[in-house]
Design a protein around this motif. Structure first.
Motif, PDB file in Angstrom:
ATOM      1  N   LYS A  36       0.838  -1.196   0.000  1.00 47.18           N
ATOM      2  CA  LYS A  36       0.000   0.000   0.000  1.00 47.18           C
ATOM      3  C   LYS A  36       0.874   1.247   0.000  1.00 47.18           C
ATOM      4  O   LYS A  36       2.024   1.198   0.457  1.00 47.18           O
ATOM      5  CB  LYS A  36      -0.892   0.032   1.256  1.00 47.18           C
ATOM      6  N   ARG A  37       0.320   2.364  -0.462  1.00 43.63           N
ATOM      7  CA  ARG A  37       1.038   3.619  -0.226  1.00 43.63           C
ATOM      8  C   ARG A  37       0.961   3.901   1.273  1.00 43.63           C
ATOM      9  O   ARG A  37      -0.128   3.901   1.856  1.00 43.63           O
ATOM     10  CB  ARG A  37       0.430   4.792  -0.990  1.00 43.63           C
ATOM     11  N   ILE A  38       2.128   4.139   1.893  1.00 43.53           N
ATOM     12  CA  ILE A  38       2.146   4.374   3.337  1.00 43.53           C
ATOM     13  C   ILE A  38       2.226   5.870   3.601  1.00 43.53           C
ATOM     14  O   ILE A  38       3.164   6.550   3.158  1.00 43.53           O
ATOM     15  CB  ILE A  38       3.366   3.695   4.002  1.00 43.53           C
ATOM     16  N   LEU A  39       1.239   6.376   4.332  1.00 41.23           N
ATOM     17  CA  LEU A  39       1.261   7.766   4.792  1.00 41.23           C
ATOM     18  C   LEU A  39       1.707   7.689   6.246  1.00 41.23           C
ATOM     19  O   LEU A  39       0.923   7.326   7.125  1.00 41.23           O
ATOM     20  CB  LEU A  39      -0.132   8.375   4.657  1.00 41.23           C
ATOM     21  N   LEU A  40       2.981   7.983   6.490  1.00 42.50           N
ATOM     22  CA  LEU A  40       3.545   7.675   7.810  1.00 42.50           C
ATOM     23  C   LEU A  40       3.526   8.877   8.757  1.00 42.50           C
ATOM     24  O   LEU A  40       4.341   9.786   8.643  1.00 42.50           O
ATOM     25  CB  LEU A  40       4.993   7.176   7.671  1.00 42.50           C
ATOM     26  N   ALA A  41       2.561   8.843   9.696  1.00 39.61           N
ATOM     27  CA  ALA A  41       2.565   9.832  10.791  1.00 39.61           C
ATOM     28  C   ALA A  41       3.200   9.196  12.025  1.00 39.61           C
ATOM     29  O   ALA A  41       3.931   9.849  12.768  1.00 39.61           O
ATOM     30  CB  ALA A  41       1.146  10.281  11.098  1.00 39.61           C
ATOM     31  N   ASN A  42       2.943   7.893  12.205  1.00 39.86           N
ATOM     32  CA  ASN A  42       3.384   7.166  13.398  1.00 39.86           C
ATOM     33  C   ASN A  42       4.913   6.983  13.409  1.00 39.86           C
ATOM     34  O   ASN A  42       5.445   5.946  13.038  1.00 39.86           O
ATOM     35  CB  ASN A  42       2.659   5.800  13.432  1.00 39.86           C
ATOM     36  N   LYS A  43       5.607   8.033  13.850  1.00 40.76           N
ATOM     37  CA  LYS A  43       7.068   8.021  13.808  1.00 40.76           C
ATOM     38  C   LYS A  43       7.666   6.927  14.684  1.00 40.76           C
ATOM     39  O   LYS A  43       8.738   6.405  14.414  1.00 40.76           O
ATOM     40  CB  LYS A  43       7.619   9.398  14.197  1.00 40.76           C
ATOM     41  N   GLU A  44       6.944   6.572  15.789  1.00 45.42           N
ATOM     42  CA  GLU A  44       7.501   5.593  16.728  1.00 45.42           C
ATOM     43  C   GLU A  44       7.765   4.244  16.053  1.00 45.42           C
ATOM     44  O   GLU A  44       8.699   3.537  16.428  1.00 45.42           O
ATOM     45  CB  GLU A  44       6.568   5.408  17.933  1.00 45.42           C
ATOM     46  N   SER A  45       6.950   3.888  15.053  1.00 48.64           N
ATOM     47  CA  SER A  45       7.171   2.592  14.397  1.00 48.64           C
ATOM     48  C   SER A  45       8.475   2.602  13.606  1.00 48.64           C
ATOM     49  O   SER A  45       9.214   1.626  13.591  1.00 48.64           O
ATOM     50  CB  SER A  45       5.975   2.200  13.517  1.00 48.64           C
ATOM     51  N   LEU A  46       8.762   3.713  12.971  1.00 52.87           N
ATOM     52  CA  LEU A  46      10.009   3.805  12.199  1.00 52.87           C
ATOM     53  C   LEU A  46      11.221   3.928  13.137  1.00 52.87           C
ATOM     54  O   LEU A  46      12.276   3.339  12.895  1.00 52.87           O
ATOM     55  CB  LEU A  46       9.934   5.001  11.243  1.00 52.87           C
ATOM     56  N   VAL A  47      11.054   4.679  14.212  1.00 54.98           N
ATOM     57  CA  VAL A  47      12.155   4.864  15.163  1.00 54.98           C
ATOM     58  C   VAL A  47      12.565   3.534  15.789  1.00 54.98           C
ATOM     59  O   VAL A  47      13.752   3.225  15.908  1.00 54.98           O
ATOM     60  CB  VAL A  47      11.742   5.884  16.264  1.00 54.98           C
ATOM     61  N   THR A  48      11.578   2.719  16.153  1.00 55.24           N
ATOM     62  CA  THR A  48      11.895   1.495  16.890  1.00 55.24           C
ATOM     63  C   THR A  48      12.382   0.369  15.986  1.00 55.24           C
ATOM     64  O   THR A  48      13.266  -0.393  16.363  1.00 55.24           O
ATOM     65  CB  THR A  48      10.660   0.989  17.666  1.00 55.24           C
ATOM     66  N   ALA A  49      11.778   0.272  14.806  1.00 53.24           N
ATOM     67  CA  ALA A  49      12.103  -0.882  13.942  1.00 53.24           C
ATOM     68  C   ALA A  49      12.862  -0.432  12.697  1.00 53.24           C
ATOM     69  O   ALA A  49      12.911  -1.171  11.710  1.00 53.24           O
ATOM     70  CB  ALA A  49      10.819  -1.606  13.545  1.00 53.24           C
ATOM     71  N   GLY A  50      13.450   0.753  12.747  1.00 53.43           N
ATOM     72  CA  GLY A  50      14.038   1.447  11.603  1.00 53.43           C
ATOM     73  C   GLY A  50      14.572   0.599  10.460  1.00 53.43           C
ATOM     74  O   GLY A  50      14.055   0.647   9.346  1.00 53.43           O
ATOM     75  N   LYS A  51      15.610  -0.217  10.722  1.00 51.43           N
ATOM     76  CA  LYS A  51      16.241  -0.916   9.602  1.00 51.43           C
ATOM     77  C   LYS A  51      15.284  -1.939   8.992  1.00 51.43           C
ATOM     78  O   LYS A  51      15.143  -2.017   7.772  1.00 51.43           O
ATOM     79  CB  LYS A  51      17.537  -1.579  10.065  1.00 51.43           C
ATOM     80  N   LEU A  52      14.628  -2.710   9.856  1.00 53.93           N
ATOM     81  CA  LEU A  52      13.663  -3.706   9.345  1.00 53.93           C
ATOM     82  C   LEU A  52      12.563  -3.035   8.549  1.00 53.93           C
ATOM     83  O   LEU A  52      12.169  -3.493   7.477  1.00 53.93           O
ATOM     84  CB  LEU A  52      13.009  -4.439  10.524  1.00 53.93           C
ATOM     85  N   PHE A  53      12.089  -1.925   9.070  1.00 56.39           N
ATOM     86  CA  PHE A  53      11.015  -1.164   8.437  1.00 56.39           C
ATOM     87  C   PHE A  53      11.455  -0.711   7.039  1.00 56.39           C
ATOM     88  O   PHE A  53      10.756  -0.951   6.039  1.00 56.39           O
ATOM     89  CB  PHE A  53      10.720   0.054   9.346  1.00 56.39           C
ATOM     90  N   MET A  54      12.639  -0.108   6.951  1.00 57.76           N
ATOM     91  CA  MET A  54      13.099   0.406   5.654  1.00 57.76           C
ATOM     92  C   MET A  54      13.453  -0.737   4.691  1.00 57.76           C
ATOM     93  O   MET A  54      13.271  -0.611   3.478  1.00 57.76           O
ATOM     94  CB  MET A  54      14.293   1.356   5.837  1.00 57.76           C
TER      95      MET A  54
END
Ligand code: NDP
Ligand code: MG
Length: 392
Positions: A117-135
């Motif tokens: 899906k196109r991700i509209l990312l407001a929830n910064k905590e998900s990227l901060v915590t799982a950064g490398k896996l997420f990217m």
């Protein structure tokens, strides 16, 4: 073609602004599904007004109560994290607004990524915590990741763009602006006595409680520093935080030829949300045009890391790597909650964050389980500090 939206965190501040953009552009967007935690009253209003196909609440009691209040509406009512993951990855959905508050947003956001899906990312905590896996997942599934956080959305707008996103050619630095929050000029002595309502009273932005406290403690800017590192493949050494109390410049990109490109506007989250939803086009937002004559002055200064240690802790966590960012985020979520419940003082938030960050061993993030384990042990340690009061 109409874009079908799944809105996670529908009852929150970002949820409000997203619904407003959908309301303004019925020919461009439709609302397929909404999710929230326990705010049944607001969710009932949203269901009645927007008529999504699915509505998900955090627990079964809230779901039952919502279904009771919305009797007669053709809506499927569900509850729990798995249901949130299902709506985020449903075949009917084109775009997912990830606007759940905190670490709780991670799993549904990852589900949306894996469903392309196109991700509209407001929830910064998900990227901060799982950064490398997420990217890594973003790259593996080739999804469009649109930063909604106003600073990151601004940086995205200031970077060279192609059909797939941004490039970093000739970029020398990112300049991340910070309002400085309500206590920008307060003494440490006065900051000790701050109340939750004072801390929630942000000078320029109207936001949910947790992010408002984070803005006051500069933890928000710390999380955003890490967020920018992951999103734009930088390190804290490539990013300068600039205190700019008017919040008119939402961030800047500095280029190697000496040019600095800034994105400006009245501070209103509808602008980055609409940009994320319509990119690579633009749509109207009903937000007032910026009148620079009214603003008259733009000020800039350096952040004070002595009064606001959270910003430095975030940079430290980035360099520590692995689970350190999940530790810091979890400690902060616990400490902010304790501050809101008046169990600890405002300055104790950063003290507890520092203790948790510095006392826990850091592990490489090889899989999602490591992130959840890091989150769990950091929450536990932070809770121990809150309950014992022994952290000074
Ligand atoms: P709010 O507190 O206003 O709203 C949070 C939303 O998340 C609510 O819908 C809430 O539901 C839902 N929620 C909370 N916990 C859970 C859970 N465990 N499961 C499911 N849903 C949950 O927050 P904001 O809208 O201000 O912020 C949302 C996110 O966006 C945060 O990550 C924040 O950092 C980020 N952000 C916000 C900005 C802003 O201007 N507000 C700017 C940039 C980023 P309920 O109402 O039922 O509790
Ligand atoms: Mg922001």
């Amino acid at each position: 073609m109409k874009q079908s939206i799944c809105l996670l965190g529908a009852t929150g501040s970002i949820g409000d602004s997203t619904l407003d953009i959908i309301r303004q552009h019925p020919e461009k967007f439709s609302l397929f599904a909404v999710a929230a935690n326990t705010n049944v009253g607001k969710m009932a209003y949203i269901c009645d007004t927007f008529r999504p196909k699915v509505a998900v609440m955090g627990d079964s009691e809230s779901r039952d109560e919502l279904a009771r209040r919305c009797k007669g509406l053709d809506i499927q009512f569900e509850w729990g994290e798995e249901a949130m993951c299902r709506i985020a990855s449903a075949a009917e959905v084109d775009q997912v607004m990830a606007a759940i508050m905190g670490f709780a947003g991670l799993k549904p956001t990852l589900s949306a990524i894996r469903a392309k899906k196109r991700i509209l990312l407001a929830n910064k905590e998900s990227l901060v915590t799982a950064g490398k896996l997420f990217m890594d997942e973003v790259a593996r599934y080739g999804v469009t990741l649109m930063p909604i956080d106003s600073e990151h959305n601004a940086i995205f707008q200031c970077l060279p763009q192609d059909d797939h996103g941004f490039s970093k050619s000739h970029v020398s630095k990112l300049l991340l602006t910070a309002s400085g929050g309500p206590f920008k000029d307060w003494s440490l002595e006065d900051m000790k006595k701050v109340t939750p309502s004072q801390a929630c009273n942000h000078p320029n932005w109207s936001m949910g409680q947790k992010i408002s406290i984070d803005s006051a403690s500069l933890m928000n800017k710390g999380l955003e520093l890490i967020e920018a590192c992951w999103l734009f493949d930088m390190t804290p050494n490539d990013i300068d935080v600039v205190v700019h109390p008017q919040s008119i410049i939402h961030s800047m990109v500095s280029y190697e030829d000496g040019s600095v490109i800034a994105q400006m506007g009245v501070p209103d989250m509808k602008v980055p949300i609409a940009y994320g939803m319509s990119w690579p086009n633009r749509i109207t937002t009903e937000v007032a045009q910026l009148n620079l004559m009214d603003v008259a002055t733009l000020d800039f200064s350096q952040p004070d890391l002595v009064r606001f240690p959270n910003l430095k802790l975030a940079a430290d966590a980035w360099f520590m790597g692995g689970t350190a960012m999940a530790h810091l985020n979890a400690a902060n979520e616990v400490a902010v909650d304790a501050f809101l419940k008046k169990q600890i003082g405002f300055l104790d938030i950063a003290t507890i964050n520092a203790r948790v960050l510095n006392e826990l061993p850091v592990f490489p993030v090889t899989d999602l389980a490591k992130v959840f384990e890091g989150d769990r042990i950091a929450r536990k340690l932070a809770q121990t500090f809150v309950q014992s009061g022994k952290y000074l």
